[in-house]
Structure formats: structure tokens, C-alpha cells
Design a protein around this motif. Sequence first.
Motif, PDB file in Angstrom:
ATOM      1  N   GLN A   1       0.809  -1.205   0.000  1.00 35.48           N
ATOM      2  CA  GLN A   1       0.000   0.000   0.000  1.00 35.48           C
ATOM      3  C   GLN A   1       0.850   1.266   0.000  1.00 35.48           C
ATOM      4  OE1 GLN A   1      -2.866  -0.304  -0.789  1.00 35.48           O
ATOM      5  NE2 GLN A   1      -4.102  -1.634   0.473  1.00 35.48           N
ATOM      6  N   VAL A   2       2.166   1.102   0.063  1.00 29.63           N
ATOM      7  CA  VAL A   2       3.068   2.254   0.103  1.00 29.63           C
ATOM      8  C   VAL A   2       3.162   2.858  -1.299  1.00 29.63           C
ATOM      9  CG1 VAL A   2       5.433   3.012   0.552  1.00 29.63           C
ATOM     10  CG2 VAL A   2       4.401   1.230   1.981  1.00 29.63           C
ATOM     11  N   PRO A   3       2.931   4.171  -1.407  1.00 32.84           N
ATOM     12  CA  PRO A   3       3.095   4.801  -2.726  1.00 32.84           C
ATOM     13  C   PRO A   3       4.501   4.559  -3.278  1.00 32.84           C
ATOM     14  CG  PRO A   3       2.079   6.322  -1.181  1.00 32.84           C
ATOM     15  CD  PRO A   3       2.525   5.128  -0.388  1.00 32.84           C
ATOM     16  N   SER A   4       4.600   4.363  -4.573  1.00 34.44           N
ATOM     17  CA  SER A   4       5.886   4.016  -5.181  1.00 34.44           C
ATOM     18  C   SER A   4       6.956   5.085  -4.922  1.00 34.44           C
ATOM     19  CB  SER A   4       5.726   3.777  -6.681  1.00 34.44           C
ATOM     20  OG  SER A   4       5.274   4.949  -7.326  1.00 34.44           O
ATOM     21  N   GLN A   5       6.559   6.367  -4.881  1.00 35.51           N
ATOM     22  CA  GLN A   5       7.544   7.425  -4.626  1.00 35.51           C
ATOM     23  C   GLN A   5       8.172   7.275  -3.239  1.00 35.51           C
ATOM     24  OE1 GLN A   5       4.406   7.959  -5.640  1.00 35.51           O
ATOM     25  NE2 GLN A   5       4.382   9.353  -7.375  1.00 35.51           N
ATOM     26  N   LEU A   6       7.356   6.924  -2.247  1.00 40.22           N
ATOM     27  CA  LEU A   6       7.899   6.738  -0.892  1.00 40.22           C
ATOM     28  C   LEU A   6       8.743   5.476  -0.810  1.00 40.22           C
ATOM     29  CD1 LEU A   6       5.014   7.831   1.509  1.00 40.22           C
ATOM     30  CD2 LEU A   6       7.176   8.986   1.051  1.00 40.22           C
TER      31      LEU A   6
ATOM     32  N   THR B   1      14.294   3.349  -0.313  1.00 46.84           N
ATOM     33  CA  THR B   1      15.441   2.606  -0.837  1.00 46.84           C
ATOM     34  C   THR B   1      16.663   3.513  -0.954  1.00 46.84           C
ATOM     35  OG1 THR B   1      14.002   1.104  -2.042  1.00 46.84           O
ATOM     36  CG2 THR B   1      16.289   1.248  -2.790  1.00 46.84           C
ATOM     37  N   ILE B   2      16.475   4.692  -1.498  1.00 44.21           N
ATOM     38  CA  ILE B   2      17.584   5.643  -1.653  1.00 44.21           C
ATOM     39  C   ILE B   2      18.174   6.005  -0.296  1.00 44.21           C
ATOM     40  CG2 ILE B   2      18.155   8.019  -2.304  1.00 44.21           C
ATOM     41  CD1 ILE B   2      16.050   7.650  -4.600  1.00 44.21           C
ATOM     42  N   LEU B   3      17.315   6.328   0.668  1.00 42.27           N
ATOM     43  CA  LEU B   3      17.793   6.733   1.998  1.00 42.27           C
ATOM     44  C   LEU B   3      18.489   5.576   2.714  1.00 42.27           C
ATOM     45  CD1 LEU B   3      14.761   8.890   3.165  1.00 42.27           C
ATOM     46  CD2 LEU B   3      17.027   9.707   2.483  1.00 42.27           C
ATOM     47  N   THR B   4      17.961   4.387   2.573  1.00 41.23           N
ATOM     48  CA  THR B   4      18.544   3.225   3.236  1.00 41.23           C
ATOM     49  C   THR B   4      19.918   2.897   2.672  1.00 41.23           C
ATOM     50  OG1 THR B   4      16.341   2.342   3.664  1.00 41.23           O
ATOM     51  CG2 THR B   4      18.156   0.792   3.795  1.00 41.23           C
ATOM     52  N   GLN B   5      20.097   3.067   1.376  1.00 38.70           N
ATOM     53  CA  GLN B   5      21.366   2.727   0.732  1.00 38.70           C
ATOM     54  C   GLN B   5      22.425   3.818   0.876  1.00 38.70           C
ATOM     55  OE1 GLN B   5      20.277   1.726  -3.293  1.00 38.70           O
ATOM     56  NE2 GLN B   5      19.480  -0.272  -2.700  1.00 38.70           N
TER      57      GLN B   5
ATOM     58  N   VAL C   1      16.096   4.195   9.363  1.00 40.47           N
ATOM     59  CA  VAL C   1      16.685   4.560   8.075  1.00 40.47           C
ATOM     60  C   VAL C   1      17.940   5.406   8.266  1.00 40.47           C
ATOM     61  CG1 VAL C   1      16.289   5.912   5.972  1.00 40.47           C
ATOM     62  CG2 VAL C   1      14.499   4.413   6.838  1.00 40.47           C
ATOM     63  N   PHE C   2      17.931   6.313   9.235  1.00 40.65           N
ATOM     64  CA  PHE C   2      18.992   7.305   9.372  1.00 40.65           C
ATOM     65  C   PHE C   2      20.089   6.923  10.361  1.00 40.65           C
ATOM     66  CE2 PHE C   2      15.148   9.663   8.102  1.00 40.65           C
ATOM     67  CZ  PHE C   2      15.621  10.244   6.941  1.00 40.65           C
ATOM     68  N   GLY C   3      19.879   5.903  11.147  1.00 40.97           N
ATOM     69  CA  GLY C   3      20.793   5.585  12.236  1.00 40.97           C
ATOM     70  C   GLY C   3      22.216   5.289  11.814  1.00 40.97           C
ATOM     71  N   TYR C   4      23.165   5.830  12.591  1.00 37.92           N
ATOM     72  CA  TYR C   4      24.603   5.584  12.472  1.00 37.92           C
ATOM     73  C   TYR C   4      25.201   6.064  11.145  1.00 37.92           C
ATOM     74  CZ  TYR C   4      23.500   2.775  16.501  1.00 37.92           C
ATOM     75  OH  TYR C   4      23.044   2.366  17.713  1.00 37.92           O
ATOM     76  N   LYS C   5      24.591   7.071  10.531  1.00 39.82           N
ATOM     77  CA  LYS C   5      25.134   7.620   9.287  1.00 39.82           C
ATOM     78  C   LYS C   5      25.474   9.093   9.504  1.00 39.82           C
ATOM     79  CE  LYS C   5      22.554   4.435   6.399  1.00 39.82           C
ATOM     80  NZ  LYS C   5      21.609   4.307   5.276  1.00 39.82           N
TER      81      LYS C   5
END
Length: 113
Positions: free
Chosen positions: A2-7, A12-16, A46-50
Motif C-alpha cells: 500500500q506504500v506509494p511508489s515514490q515513498l 530505498t535511496i535513503l537506506t542505501q 533509516v537514518f541511524g549511524y550515518k
Amino acid sequence: SQVPSQLANLHTILTQADAYVVITPEYNHAPSPALLNLLNHFGSSVFGYKPSAIVSYSAGQWGGVRAAHSLRPILSELGCLPVSAMIHIPNAAQTFDEDGKVLNEKEERRWNG
């Protein structure tokens, strides 16, 4: 899903990403509400330790310094590792042209070290 494709794509971008450069205008002495909404949506997993660097800008003489200082504890709470230096861009309309090119070479040299 149900997650919009943009999100889903943004997740994916933020995680990588290995690190973040967070850029915000100053909006009523604070970071952009849209940016804060995005940060809150994805959260610390998503943001941890970066590492994260902050760039702020404004139409006035202070370059968004209040927004940047407000953003640092939020990024820390999300688990980011903020670098100590920040870049503040005052008078943004006179600093960049419509295509985002820097108009003041002296400022560009200062940012590039």
C-alpha cells in the motif's frame, strides 16, 4: 504493498545512502515543515549511524542558522552522526541564479574549502 511508489523509492535511496547532506530553508526560524515531515516519516531505522551535514539558506543575512541549529538535535535523535561544521547561505536569491549556479565565486571557494 500500500506504500506509494515514490515513498518506496525514497526509502530505498535513503537506506542505501552512506551519509546525508540535509539542506533546508529557514521557515519561521525553523527547518522546512516538509523536511521535518519526511524525517519523521522514515524514522531512526533509516537514518541511524550515518553521518549528516547540514546546509541552510535564507533570504536574510543569517543564512538559516536558526533552522540549522534546530535541525541538529532532530538528526541526532534519529541516530545520525552530525558533523560539527555547517554551511549557512545568506541572501540566497542573490547567491544563486535560476538554474542554481553560484553567482559569487568567493562564496563558492569558501564552501569548497
